[in-house]
Scaffold this active site. Structure first.
Site, PDB file in Angstrom:
ATOM      1  N   ASP A   1       2.843 -10.531   2.765  1.00 30.31           N
ATOM      2  CA  ASP A   1       3.549  -9.278   3.055  1.00 30.31           C
ATOM      3  C   ASP A   1       3.261  -8.886   4.504  1.00 30.31           C
ATOM      4  O   ASP A   1       2.136  -8.540   4.839  1.00 30.31           O
ATOM      5  CB  ASP A   1       3.047  -8.195   2.090  1.00 30.31           C
ATOM      6  CG  ASP A   1       3.764  -6.859   2.261  1.00 30.31           C
ATOM      7  OD1 ASP A   1       4.504  -6.669   3.254  1.00 30.31           O
ATOM      8  OD2 ASP A   1       3.572  -5.988   1.388  1.00 30.31           O
TER       9      ASP A   1
ATOM     10  N   HIS B   1       6.812  -8.972   1.082  1.00 33.33           N
ATOM     11  CA  HIS B   1       6.659  -7.627   0.540  1.00 33.33           C
ATOM     12  C   HIS B   1       7.288  -7.481  -0.838  1.00 33.33           C
ATOM     13  O   HIS B   1       6.744  -6.820  -1.716  1.00 33.33           O
ATOM     14  CB  HIS B   1       7.288  -6.641   1.524  1.00 33.33           C
ATOM     15  CG  HIS B   1       7.163  -5.215   1.111  1.00 33.33           C
ATOM     16  ND1 HIS B   1       5.944  -4.583   0.985  1.00 33.33           N
ATOM     17  CD2 HIS B   1       8.105  -4.289   0.790  1.00 33.33           C
ATOM     18  CE1 HIS B   1       6.143  -3.321   0.610  1.00 33.33           C
ATOM     19  NE2 HIS B   1       7.437  -3.125   0.488  1.00 33.33           N
TER      20      HIS B   1
ATOM     21  N   SER C   1       5.017  -0.191  -2.418  1.00 25.99           N
ATOM     22  CA  SER C   1       5.673   0.156  -1.160  1.00 25.99           C
ATOM     23  C   SER C   1       5.663   1.685  -0.984  1.00 25.99           C
ATOM     24  O   SER C   1       4.606   2.293  -1.056  1.00 25.99           O
ATOM     25  CB  SER C   1       7.100  -0.415  -1.150  1.00 25.99           C
ATOM     26  OG  SER C   1       7.632  -0.415   0.143  1.00 25.99           O
TER      27      SER C   1
END
Lengths: 397, 397
Positions: free
Chosen positions: B332, B365, B164
């Protein structure tokens, strides 16, 4: 019963408050009994109509609006001054042809544009309902529409059409009043609100509750509106109405100069998408009531057609004789095609007459409101075919 | 320079405030010059390490944490009492094997767990920076890490790994300091923040600004924290970390009994997903500072590796000699595979040594933080192969 144009819009600001409403009103003194057990003693329904009801009373189409929609489908909205939200779809010679059909759209129960809702005066109390407005369901919303249709002397609707929450109403009609609907077009919708749908709505509500002007729903007593919270709710919801592709195409990472204030600057700039969302939030709070937003989002969250049938989604449609066309959009991630497929499979299991169209579009959930020629063709074609089966007269050319 | 464990955590509540921090601290008196032109006169970096630095100083792996992550990768977090956020990935015999590698993770610049950020004391002012903390960028965040690596006497990292926002840092390392990184694993990330990414962050910020306890960022002067706004921000962000499938599986439409209060009831019930999100929001505000959240989300929004290269994403990697493995997850939707593909194509055009793995997962995610054996195998395999190419010694068994 009476037709009138006044409505309580004191939750609105400034110039909007003085605008003249052009909708019709029906006032039903026997009120409405709700699923929660409460009874609304006076039910008022604000609605607009387009076209002429045929002598056989067989050409009526009910259009059901979405969460923040209204009855101004195909005429200038007196609050915003903008064209009706589905002007491109409804009118003479348009896919929903008002030369042929009598089109009705009513503000939903719990709304804030004339139909009984939190901003309405509570007859016995001499004040508005505000946060005392009872919790309604999609069944209640549709029950109010049934009362309107009864009032208009229409035994059977030719069609019910609706997108998003409007589609939930269309599905409720065919699940509960199938004998009163010849055809139905549920668009960009779902037979239940998913965990993700509920999650987004819950964040919206928490944003409103976090606003100091919320005053536990009594904000009008304080001469306030929870504009910041409602604005945040709308901004977030707006993201879910668009696809990632649509946002990228519309804004990308473009920046604009911003006044260097504490909450806007990033090297003196802000992204265009930020500016756009802020605009969406700030215009919304001028036209929508926070208690209505809470009431209706909860009704959406509670919506699950299979809930009373042990989770079997085919059962509510067991005796359904309505001709149905389910429409989804490929890039809609709020009510994705997968949810429409679940619906279509259930309808098929129930032996319903159902067709299904997934329209390729990269514009997300809001595609049903936008220029999508495939949607126009689908709606026109489906209604035309259904009208033939229903034995409706063709338009005289 | 000194190693110490004290840090200003007066933005935290109750028991957390008394917890003993176990991280190391480095204090760099020459400070840090930022991209915005400002200079931070004193730079403190809080970090944790695991394993032993080899005599050749060639086995160091820098792990970069995500937006709300911290340096407690593989040990109990003293604030929350929970295991380190990547304990399952980092440790003896684990995919990032601390018997072989010397693992470093530092709290990011702008953070609130010890590294200089809005809650840090401003040396010349005798008070915390709070909302006066300058706007930082991902380049600034990585520049602070470079100073830490210099301080530790490490010329070249064996690898940089991050998911991320941690992946954005990994990409910044290989774009700007490729000669100091032998291998890189950017996971569930993107070379730029998309319009949708920016839009969600902007709603987060507006939720914080809407909180009356925000006080234009001077909330600590008022003995307040904008807990409701920050909670709403976290709730919304949390939805984006999970897939629709994961939310459905975890919660579906299950309800639980709730106290019948104004803001919770729906026939006396609330959905489990609502309860879960509220819990996420309320625990988050006890461990994270609102000004840090604003500062770091803006740095993410501003992140676009191609910005200085006329939009050509291959140019920043022109001289890149790092071995790279890009990892994405199929479900995601915050940093979708499509963004990783854009990155991989740009790296390929630049002639970089890049491989790409999309891992099938329906957990969205957050999959990079969860039990995903395919991720373990990918990380272990890539690091093992890279270590061989780098000529690193094998672990003695």
């Amino acid at each position: 019963m009476s037709s009138e144009t006044k409505t309580d819009n004191s939750h609105l600001n400034g110039e909007e408050r003085t605008s003249a409403f052009t909708h019709k009103m029906v006032r039903l003194e026997d009120g409405l009994s709700l699923e929660c057990g409460e009874h609304i003693p006076l039910l008022e329904i604000a609605y607009c109509t387009y076209g002429q009801l045929a002598p056989a009373r067989d050409n009526a189409i009910l259009i059901c609006h979405a969460l923040t929609g209204d009855q101004y489908v195909a005429e200038k909205n007196p609050l915003t001054g903008k064209p009706g939200w589905w002007s491109r779809m409804v009118g003479p010679g348009k896919p929903i042809d008002t030369d042929r059909f009598f089109v009705i759209c009513s503000n939903v129960l719990g709304g804030c544009l004339g139909t009984t809702g939190p901003t309405s005066l509570r007859a016995e109390a001499g004040a508005a309902w505000d946060s005392d407005f009872p919790q309604i369901t999609m069944n209640d919303i549709v029950a109010a529409q049934v009362k309107l249709i009864d009032h208009l002397g229409i035994g059977r609707l030719f069609a019910v059409v609706g997108g998003s929450m409007g589609g939930m109403q269309a599905l409720t009609w065919i699940a509960r009043y199938s004998d009163r609907v010849f055809a139905a077009l549920p668009i960009a919708t779902s037979p239940y609100h998913s965990a993700q749908n509920i999650a987004f709505n819950e964040v919206s509500r928490q944003a409103i509750f976090a606003d100091p002007d919320w005053h536990k729903g009594r904000y009008r007593d304080f001469g306030a509106i929870p504009a910041r919270g409602l604005g945040v709710a709308r901004m977030m919801a707006h993201i879910t109405y668009l696809s990632e592709e649509a946002l990228n195409r519309k804004f990308g990472r473009r920046v604009r100069q911003a006044g260097v204030t504490l909450d806007t600057f990033l090297f003196g700039e802000m992204f265009e998408v930020e500016s756009y969302l802020r605009h969406q939030g700030s215009t919304f709070v001028r036209r929508f009531d926070a208690n209505s937003y809470l009431t209706i989002t909860r009704a959406m969250d509670y919506f699950d057609l299979s809930a009373d049938f042990g989770g079997d989604l085919s059962l509510p449609f067991k005796d359904c004789r309505t001709r149905i066309c389910v429409v989804s959009f490929s890039s809609d991630w709020l009510f994705p095609t997968s949810q429409s497929r679940v619906l279509v499979r259930a309808l098929s299991r129930a032996g319903a007459n159902v067709s299904f169209v997934e329209i390729e579009s990269d514009r997300g959930h809001d595609a049903f409101l936008l220029e999508e020629p495939d949607l126009d063709r689908t709606i026109h074609g489906f209604l035309d075919g259904a009208a033939e089966h229903a034995g409706l007269k063709k338009v005289q050319n």
